[in-house]
Enzyme design. Structure first.
Site, short mmCIF file in Angstrom:
data_model
loop_
_atom_site.label_atom_id
_atom_site.label_comp_id
_atom_site.label_asym_id
_atom_site.label_seq_id
_atom_site.Cartn_x
_atom_site.Cartn_y
_atom_site.Cartn_z
N CYS A 154 0.52 -1.31 -0.06
CA CYS A 154 -0.11 0.08 -0.37
C CYS A 154 0.95 1.42 -0.33
O CYS A 154 0.44 2.16 -0.59
CB CYS A 154 -0.96 -0.12 0.86
SG CYS A 154 -1.96 -1.21 1.34
N HIS A 155 1.57 0.98 1.24
CA HIS A 155 2.32 2.77 1.23
C HIS A 155 3.82 2.07 1.36
O HIS A 155 5.19 2.80 1.55
CB HIS A 155 2.20 3.42 1.87
CG HIS A 155 0.76 3.72 2.68
ND1 HIS A 155 -0.09 2.99 2.73
CD2 HIS A 155 -0.28 4.42 1.22
CE1 HIS A 155 -1.68 3.60 2.41
NE2 HIS A 155 -1.47 5.08 1.33
N GLY A 156 4.65 0.89 0.70
CA GLY A 156 6.13 0.64 0.79
C GLY A 156 6.59 0.66 1.63
O GLY A 156 7.80 1.20 2.14
N TYR B 295 -5.18 12.35 -0.36
CA TYR B 295 -4.72 10.53 -0.72
C TYR B 295 -2.91 11.21 -0.76
O TYR B 295 -2.23 10.57 0.36
CB TYR B 295 -4.63 10.04 -1.71
CG TYR B 295 -4.81 8.53 -0.76
CD1 TYR B 295 -4.50 8.03 0.33
CD2 TYR B 295 -3.93 7.84 -2.32
CE1 TYR B 295 -4.53 6.50 0.66
CE2 TYR B 295 -4.05 6.26 -1.73
CZ TYR B 295 -3.56 6.04 -0.65
OH TYR B 295 -3.82 4.48 -0.22
N ARG B 299 0.54 10.85 2.11
CA ARG B 299 1.43 9.88 1.61
C ARG B 299 3.16 10.26 1.98
O ARG B 299 4.01 9.99 2.11
CB ARG B 299 1.33 9.13 0.68
CG ARG B 299 0.29 7.71 0.77
CD ARG B 299 0.16 7.20 -0.79
NE ARG B 299 0.33 7.45 -2.00
CZ ARG B 299 -0.07 6.77 -2.64
NH1 ARG B 299 0.27 5.44 -2.53
NH2 ARG B 299 -0.01 7.38 -4.13
#
Lengths: 190, 423
Positions: A154-156, B295, B299
């Site tokens: 998902c976000h590494g 989003y 991130r």
């Protein structure tokens, strides 16, 4: 403050020209009762959203480890969550123990994360501590990340062979649930 | 809400009602003769368009709820049943699914209009803030609605977003458990999301009412950003703007119908046609397109914030991302108080115009970053764009307050309109 006003009030009770303090006191107590009443009704409305009794009653899970070969991993469900159980190879254990704990984001030795004498068994909640995805790495064909463990797509986030966070946005190591060895090849989670 | 001095109506039936509840007088005053600046361009259509989309979402949503089953075992299948067996179900669902995208398109253009022409400035600050509140409610509603079909993206989108709250220090995990009603996203979560997804649109209606009320107190802004000075600057709302709005609504609905009937899944994700599986995360979780810029900001924060060269961390990366994401919306809330430049319209603010155009491009790039895996060059690009997003509000706008020259404005809307005709 209310204590003061009551004292004042009794002193001036006979004085009909000055009903102010008594009136103020009544306003305050009425408002206070109203506020407490509203709050005590609001709490059930909020608390009904917390896990219900049947959800909490979810029992523990027993897992038979004997069919898991070295280098294999299985995923079992416990409280609706995936739990990773990995039969680690000697190389993986060695890698996990060789890490300098001071370098870690969430410092934990490999020994803190497994049961003594059962270092080959790594049991973890398979939920990335970033935002709750299930990391890859259970299957031999999965991407295992740069530290030979797990990788969250998902976000590494990269986890090592002890499930510790090494790289990426996750703040914590993969959680180790409470479990105990019932026999040498059976564990009870929860 | 009183209609002031009421004029007698000719129709005795209407007069009977109006003398007891002056609803016809109110409509006549607020939508009939309501003085409206006469220089609106088509960007002023999007408030009305958004209103049409809101009504459409509520109507289709209510009928969809008649065939939807709110259990994890049945939800996915009931949506497929709507698609295959329920009369016109496919159309109603596609209207509802694409309608959310087009509602956001209308609202994003509406927000851009407000930023470009300075509609948020004094005396319309509260009007703007109510608008941002509507936007926030829309995001919550859209998020919960996306969970209901109980596909893979529904489940994992919900997992990622609810887990945002676990970043809150101390109480985070308790809040997440409270939201879930269990130890993971499960049946209790689906039930409460359905309940709230049904409730929130009506809250939106209530705030839209306040939004329009506030609009009718201050009157509309206009492309020149100067206040109407008299009758020569305005037109009655009806028929001039009822007609212009209707035209814009029809054009918008044609495009909307194009997507709904010819590319109904273009804006969606194929993964959401796979039933939810708590044990398998899709390789690439992405929210709906309208959330992508936020989003990407979430991130972009991949680093802890603390004292350099020590292990003291004030804000871990996860909390930092969450704070930045909510902060990006907060910027919109405080925009009226950041921008103190006396000129409203970007037509007379070349510097602000440039910064705003870059801002729009920046948000588009963030949207692209949000849709890509968080690796390689996308990470620094998202970080750079996040930096500009916040710099636009917190550095550039305050800087322009003091430095951007104040150009001469037209004397009146009427004069500007007439001069334009001659030229």
């Amino acid at each position: 403050m209310s204590a003061d006003t009551t004292v004042d009030n009794s002193a001036t009770d006979d004085n009909h020209g000055d009903g102010e303090t008594r009136r103020d006191f009544l306003y305050l107590t009425a408002a206070a009762f109203g506020a407490v009443g509203a709050a005590s009704f609001a709490w059930p409305l909020v608390d009904q959203m917390n896990p219900a009794a049947d959800t909490l009653a979810l029992s523990s899970t027993e897992v038979d480890l004997s069919p898991i070969e070295e280098g294999q991993a299985i995923t079992v469900v416990w409280r609706g969550k995936p739990v990773f159980i990995r039969h680690r190879t000697a190389k993986e254990i060695e890698e996990a123990q060789a890490v300098d704990v001071a370098d870690l984001r969430d410092p934990e030795t490999d020994g803190d994360r497994v049961h003594e004498g059962q270092e080959k068994w790594l049991v973890m909640v398979g939920i990335c501590t970033h935002l709750g995805c299930v990391p890859l790495g259970q299957k031999n064909t999965d991407v295992k990340g740069e530290y030979d463990g797990w990788f969250c797509p998902c976000h590494g986030s990269h986890y090592d062979s002890s499930g510790r966070i090494r790289k990426g946005p996750a703040p914590k190591n993969l959680g180790v649930p409470e479990y105990s060895f019932v026999t040498d090849t059976t564990i009870k989670i929860g | 809400m009183s209609s002031g001095n009421r004029e007698k109506l000719n129709n005795p039936m209407m007069e009977w009602v109006d003398s007891r509840l002056p609803i016809f007088s109110l409509l006549q005053k607020e939508y009939g003769v309501f003085p409206t600046p006469k220089n609106f361009n088509y960007l002023w259509n999007f408030g009305a368009i958004a209103m049409v989309m809101l009504v459409m979402m509520i109507v289709t949503g209510i009928v969809l709820a008649m065939s939807y089953a709110t259990t994890t075992a049945e939800a996915f299948n009931s949506v497929e049943r709507i698609m295959r067996d329920v009369n016109h179900g496919w159309m109603l669902r596609y209207i509802h699914a694409n309608g959310s995208s087009f509602f956001f398109i209308a609202v994003y253009i509406h927000i851009f209009r407000g930023m470009y022409y300075g509609s948020y400035k004094q005396p319309r600050e509260l009007l703007w803030i109510l608008g941002v509140l509507i936007f926030l409610l829309m995001m919550a509603t859209a998020f919960m609605g996306y969970v209901l079909p109980w596909g893979q993206m529904s489940f994992w989108g919900a997992t990622v977003i609810t887990n945002l709250f676990s970043a809150i220090p101390l109480v985070g995990d308790s809040i997440v458990t409270l939201l879930w009603g269990g130890f993971s996203i499960d049946n209790p979560t689906l039930n409460r999301f359905f309940s709230l997804h049904y409730l929130f649109p009506f809250l939106i209606v209530a705030v839209v009412f306040l939004h329009v009320w506030a609009l009718h107190v201050t009157g509309s802004n206009n492309p020149l950003g100067i206040e109407p000075k008299g009758k020569q600057d305005t037109l009655p709302f009806h028929p001039y703007y009822t007609m212009k709005d209707s035209f814009g609504v029809v054009v918008f609905l044609v495009i909307f119908a194009g997507f709904t009937f010819f590319a109904p899944n273009y804006l969606g994700h194929p993964d959401n046609y796979i039933p939810a599986d708590p044990l398998v995360t899709p390789t690439h979780i992405v929210p709906e397109w309208y959330f992508l810029p936020f989003y990407a900001i979430l991130r972009a924060i991949t680093f802890d914030i603390g004292i350099p060269l020590t292990s003291i961390v004030f804000i871990p990366a996860k909390l930092g991302g969450v704070l930045m994401m909510f902060g990006s919306i907060a910027m919109l809330f405080i925009l009226p108080f950041l921008d103190k430049h006396p000129v409203r319209s970007a037509c007379f603010r070349p510097w602000y115009k440039m910064a705003l155009i870059i801002f729009v491009v920046d948000v588009f790039i963030l949207g692209i970053c949000g849709g890509k895996p968080a690796e390689g060059l996308w990470v620094p690009l998202a970080q750079f764009c996040t930096a500009y997003y916040f710099a636009f509000f917190l550095v550039i706008i305050p800087f322009l307050n003091k430095k951007e020259p104040v150009l001469a404005l037209p004397n009146s809307i009427n004069e500007a309109v007439l001069n334009k005709k001659v030229a």
